[in-house]
Design a protein around this motif. Structure first.
Motif, PDB file in Angstrom:
ATOM      1  N   ALA A  27     -12.264   4.291   2.407  1.00  0.00           N
ATOM      2  CA  ALA A  27     -12.744   5.328   1.491  1.00  0.00           C
ATOM      3  C   ALA A  27     -11.677   5.708   0.483  1.00  0.00           C
ATOM      4  N   ALA A  28     -10.444   5.837   0.934  1.00  0.00           N
ATOM      5  CA  ALA A  28      -9.353   6.196   0.024  1.00  0.00           C
ATOM      6  C   ALA A  28      -9.126   5.117  -1.029  1.00  0.00           C
ATOM      7  N   PHE A  29      -9.101   3.861  -0.601  1.00  0.00           N
ATOM      8  CA  PHE A  29      -8.869   2.788  -1.568  1.00  0.00           C
ATOM      9  C   PHE A  29     -10.033   2.656  -2.553  1.00  0.00           C
ATOM     10  N   LEU A  30     -11.251   2.879  -2.087  1.00  0.00           N
ATOM     11  CA  LEU A  30     -12.390   2.900  -3.010  1.00  0.00           C
ATOM     12  C   LEU A  30     -12.211   4.015  -4.039  1.00  0.00           C
ATOM     13  N   ALA A  31     -11.820   5.190  -3.571  1.00  0.00           N
ATOM     14  CA  ALA A  31     -11.629   6.336  -4.468  1.00  0.00           C
ATOM     15  C   ALA A  31     -10.515   6.082  -5.468  1.00  0.00           C
ATOM     16  N   GLN A  32      -9.593   5.201  -5.118  1.00  0.00           N
ATOM     17  CA  GLN A  32      -8.471   4.901  -6.010  1.00  0.00           C
ATOM     18  C   GLN A  32      -8.794   3.811  -7.022  1.00  0.00           C
ATOM     19  N   GLY A  33     -10.015   3.291  -6.973  1.00  0.00           N
ATOM     20  CA  GLY A  33     -10.410   2.311  -7.976  1.00  0.00           C
ATOM     21  C   GLY A  33     -10.308   0.868  -7.532  1.00  0.00           C
ATOM     22  N   GLU A  34     -10.258   0.640  -6.237  1.00  0.00           N
ATOM     23  CA  GLU A  34     -10.253  -0.736  -5.733  1.00  0.00           C
ATOM     24  C   GLU A  34     -11.692  -1.184  -5.482  1.00  0.00           C
ATOM     25  N   PRO A  35     -12.057  -2.403  -5.875  1.00  0.00           N
ATOM     26  CA  PRO A  35     -13.382  -2.922  -5.530  1.00  0.00           C
ATOM     27  C   PRO A  35     -13.508  -3.025  -4.012  1.00  0.00           C
ATOM     28  N   LEU A  36     -14.740  -3.063  -3.520  1.00  0.00           N
ATOM     29  CA  LEU A  36     -14.974  -3.010  -2.078  1.00  0.00           C
ATOM     30  C   LEU A  36     -14.192  -4.068  -1.314  1.00  0.00           C
ATOM     31  N   ARG A  37     -14.262  -5.313  -1.737  1.00  0.00           N
ATOM     32  CA  ARG A  37     -13.577  -6.370  -0.987  1.00  0.00           C
ATOM     33  C   ARG A  37     -12.084  -6.108  -0.881  1.00  0.00           C
ATOM     34  N   CYS A  38     -11.502  -5.651  -1.986  1.00  0.00           N
ATOM     35  CA  CYS A  38     -10.064  -5.360  -1.992  1.00  0.00           C
ATOM     36  C   CYS A  38      -9.769  -4.130  -1.141  1.00  0.00           C
ATOM     37  N   ALA A  39     -10.644  -3.123  -1.212  1.00  0.00           N
ATOM     38  CA  ALA A  39     -10.449  -1.908  -0.422  1.00  0.00           C
ATOM     39  C   ALA A  39     -10.457  -2.235   1.065  1.00  0.00           C
ATOM     40  N   VAL A  40     -11.383  -3.095   1.492  1.00  0.00           N
ATOM     41  CA  VAL A  40     -11.443  -3.484   2.898  1.00  0.00           C
ATOM     42  C   VAL A  40     -10.200  -4.283   3.282  1.00  0.00           C
ATOM     43  N   GLU A  41      -9.781  -5.185   2.417  1.00  0.00           N
ATOM     44  CA  GLU A  41      -8.595  -5.995   2.711  1.00  0.00           C
ATOM     45  C   GLU A  41      -7.353  -5.119   2.881  1.00  0.00           C
ATOM     46  N   LYS A  42      -7.161  -4.171   1.975  1.00  0.00           N
ATOM     47  CA  LYS A  42      -5.999  -3.290   2.060  1.00  0.00           C
ATOM     48  C   LYS A  42      -6.077  -2.372   3.268  1.00  0.00           C
ATOM     49  N   ALA A  43      -7.290  -1.902   3.579  1.00  0.00           N
ATOM     50  CA  ALA A  43      -7.457  -1.039   4.741  1.00  0.00           C
ATOM     51  C   ALA A  43      -7.236  -1.809   6.038  1.00  0.00           C
ATOM     52  N   LYS A  44      -7.663  -3.057   6.066  1.00  0.00           N
ATOM     53  CA  LYS A  44      -7.444  -3.909   7.246  1.00  0.00           C
ATOM     54  C   LYS A  44      -5.943  -4.082   7.487  1.00  0.00           C
ATOM     55  N   GLU A  45      -5.200  -4.309   6.439  1.00  0.00           N
ATOM     56  CA  GLU A  45      -3.747  -4.448   6.569  1.00  0.00           C
ATOM     57  C   GLU A  45      -3.132  -3.137   7.053  1.00  0.00           C
ATOM     58  N   TYR A  46      -3.636  -2.019   6.536  1.00  0.00           N
ATOM     59  CA  TYR A  46      -3.100  -0.718   6.915  1.00  0.00           C
ATOM     60  C   TYR A  46      -3.351  -0.430   8.395  1.00  0.00           C
ATOM     61  N   ILE A  47      -4.577  -0.614   8.863  1.00  0.00           N
ATOM     62  CA  ILE A  47      -4.875  -0.295  10.258  1.00  0.00           C
ATOM     63  C   ILE A  47      -4.167  -1.270  11.189  1.00  0.00           C
ATOM     64  N   THR A  48      -4.001  -2.510  10.769  1.00  0.00           N
ATOM     65  CA  THR A  48      -3.267  -3.474  11.591  1.00  0.00           C
ATOM     66  C   THR A  48      -1.825  -3.023  11.775  1.00  0.00           C
ATOM     67  N   ASP A  49      -1.197  -2.572  10.702  1.00  0.00           N
ATOM     68  CA  ASP A  49       0.172  -2.059  10.789  1.00  0.00           C
ATOM     69  C   ASP A  49       0.230  -0.756  11.592  1.00  0.00           C
ATOM     70  N   ALA A  50      -0.791   0.081  11.429  1.00  0.00           N
ATOM     71  CA  ALA A  50      -0.804   1.358  12.152  1.00  0.00           C
ATOM     72  C   ALA A  50      -0.874   1.128  13.660  1.00  0.00           C
ATOM     73  N   ILE A  51      -1.587   0.089  14.081  1.00  0.00           N
ATOM     74  CA  ILE A  51      -1.641  -0.259  15.506  1.00  0.00           C
ATOM     75  C   ILE A  51      -0.329  -0.914  15.934  1.00  0.00           C
ATOM     76  N   ARG A  52       0.139  -1.858  15.138  1.00  0.00           N
ATOM     77  CA  ARG A  52       1.350  -2.612  15.485  1.00  0.00           C
ATOM     78  C   ARG A  52       2.585  -1.708  15.565  1.00  0.00           C
ATOM     79  N   LEU A  53       2.646  -0.687  14.708  1.00  0.00           N
ATOM     80  CA  LEU A  53       3.816   0.185  14.644  1.00  0.00           C
ATOM     81  C   LEU A  53       3.666   1.445  15.497  1.00  0.00           C
ATOM     82  N   SER A  54       2.629   1.494  16.303  1.00  0.00           N
ATOM     83  CA  SER A  54       2.379   2.694  17.107  1.00  0.00           C
ATOM     84  C   SER A  54       3.400   2.823  18.233  1.00  0.00           C
TER      85      SER A  54
END
Length: 493
Positions: free
Chosen positions: A443-470
């Protein structure tokens, strides 16, 4: 937040006018059937200007159709412009006229239309743009950006040509020619204040969604906090999931977070001990009060708790005259196993809320409950995403974290094709708040002007790091690391 692309105040004949700036989505009509109804739907998505461009129609039809379109624009607060025909613009009392290079001069248009009208001019290079500026145009059309089926393209300066003139022209620039949601980012990044579109909106199954997608892309030019997200969810007293995780994620990624609570929970990493639901009327009051004041770009939902809240939210969305993309994370069961959405509520979600969804983001157990069947493989996931899409959402992201295997694979289905997003699986129990965080990041990346595919890709990277760095926290399922993931790589706003 909100609309923050280059803002211009139209000054016509030295008199400031009440017209909104020529910026954002500039819709040009096509020659297809049911034009008025398709335009009506498109305006809900956030069109800023409509250009009536008609060919081979009788004068009677032009006047009838044009008046209907003018009335729609007036009610929506959208600028109504007639293409080429100055006399038709005068008869329709249009807000202005758009002229091609061979359609007469700007001075002639002002003489016929009278003072206080907008006059735009098509241009193809810097010399023509300078000439239009000297003659007193209020904005220029510039292009073509890409090949198009709507007319024969004899000049195609492209995004390079647009970037070359952008800082040398003071007028608003409307980029024209072959622009779609797939290439609009490059056009906006090159300096367009507005994008002219025809078939990418009016040939869409959902013109309102097509416009909303394009409109959001202009947020990519905003300063931080970039874009705003309203999250509608339950509170997690432990702070790892729910509305707390949403606000952390949205804020850390650089957007503004507003919120509406649906329920209070007493919980920690080991589970939920009690839930206190809020009255549906108060939930709706929170949402309506925020929307009446703050320019919200995306709405994200999490725990909705009861059928009454789901129904009230669906009713509020139905009554709104402006479409706001809705990301639904169908939270049903807590990490500790507590039911957060009962069976009656699931039926209301299916019947009333899913048709409003821009994006639905279920994990596999949630998708199984929505569809009433097991999902055991990636092939099952792909079919499930298609079947969930048939229930109403414009897009479905089915998350595969509950399957086994070296990689965690999510599948995005947009109604046309499936796209996979894979990441190395982290074998850890520190996953509390994963779904909330992932959906909020999208939702944040969409609000920032990223197209859906890019927003999902960036969010996937973010949540992957959030789990890995927990890090372990508490005695149960520890939360993901929102802060460290936001600091990782180039995500810091």
């Amino acid at each position: 937040m909100g609309e923050c692309s280059r803002q211009f105040r139209l000054v016509i004949n030295n008199t400031a006018q009440a017209f909104p700036p020529i910026a954002g989505v500039y819709l040009i009509t096509d020659q297809g059937d049911n034009l008025v109804e398709r335009v009506r739907t498109a305006l809900v998505g956030g069109v800023s200007a409509l250009q009536y461009r008609a060919k081979d129609k009788s004068r009677e039809t032009l006047l009838e159709e044009g008046r209907a379109l003018k009335q729609l624009c007036k009610r929506a607060g959208v600028v109504f412009i007639v293409n080429d025909d100055i006399h038709l613009a005068r008869e329709l009392d249009a807000d202005g006229v758009h002229l091609g290079q061979d359609d007469g001069g700007i001075a002639q248009a002002r003489e016929i239309l009278g003072s206080g009208r907008i006059v735009g001019k098509s241009t193809h290079d810097l010399d023509e743009a300078f000439q239009a500026e000297r003659e007193g145009a209020d904005y220029i059309g510039f292009g073509a950006m890409y090949p198009t089926d709507s007319k024969v393209v004899s000049h195609m300066p492209g995004t390079g040509g647009l970037a070359a003139i952008r800082d040398r022209i003071k007028l608003p620039v409307v980029a024209i020619g072959g622009i779609t949601t797939s290439n609009a980012c490059r056009v906006i990044d090159a300096g367009a204040d507005a994008v002219a579109v025809i078939s990418s909106v009016l040939s869409s199954h959902r013109p309102d969604i097509a416009v909303a997608e394009l409109k959001l892309l202009f947020n990519r030019t905003c300063p931080y906090p970039r874009g705003s997200v309203l999250t509608v969810a339950g509170s997690d007293s432990g702070g790892g999931a729910g509305i707390q995780a949403d606000i952390k994620t949205i804020t850390l990624l650089g957007s503004y977070a507003a919120s509406a609570l649906t329920a209070l929970t007493a919980q920690n990493t080991r589970g939920v001990s009690s839930i206190h639901g809020l009255p549906p009327s108060f939930v709706v009051d929170q949402i309506a009060t925020v929307l009446a004041d703050i320019p919200v770009d995306v709405i994200k939902t999490g725990m909705l708790h009861t059928a009454a809240i789901v129904s009230a939210l669906a009713e509020l969305l139905t009554e709104r005259t402006v479409y706001i993309p809705l990301v639904i994370d169908p939270v049903m069961v807590s990490k500790g196993g507590t039911t957060l959405l009962d069976r009656d509520s699931i039926r209301v979600v299916l019947d009333q809320l899913l048709p409003h969804a821009y994006l639905l983001t279920p994990n596999i157990p949630e998708a199984e409950r929505l569809l009433g069947r097991a999902i055991r493989s990636e092939a099952d996931m792909e079919q499930a995403a298609r079947d969930l899409h048939a229930l109403g959402p414009a897009n479905v992201l089915l998350k595969g974290g509950h399957l086994t295997g070296r990689q965690s694979i999510d599948i995005l289905f947009d109604g046309y094709e499936c796209r996979e997003y894979a990441a190395e699986r982290a074998f850890t129990s520190n996953t509390h708040g994963t779904g909330c965080t992932y959906a909020s990041a999208i939702a944040a990346f969409l609000a920032q002007g990223e197209p859906l595919r890019c927003a999902v890709e960036k969010a996937k990277e973010y949540i992957t790091d959030a789990i890995r760095l927990s890090h372990p926290l508490g005695k149960g399922h520890s939360p993901v690391n929102h802060f460290a993931a936001a600091q990782h790589g180039d995500r810091q706003p």
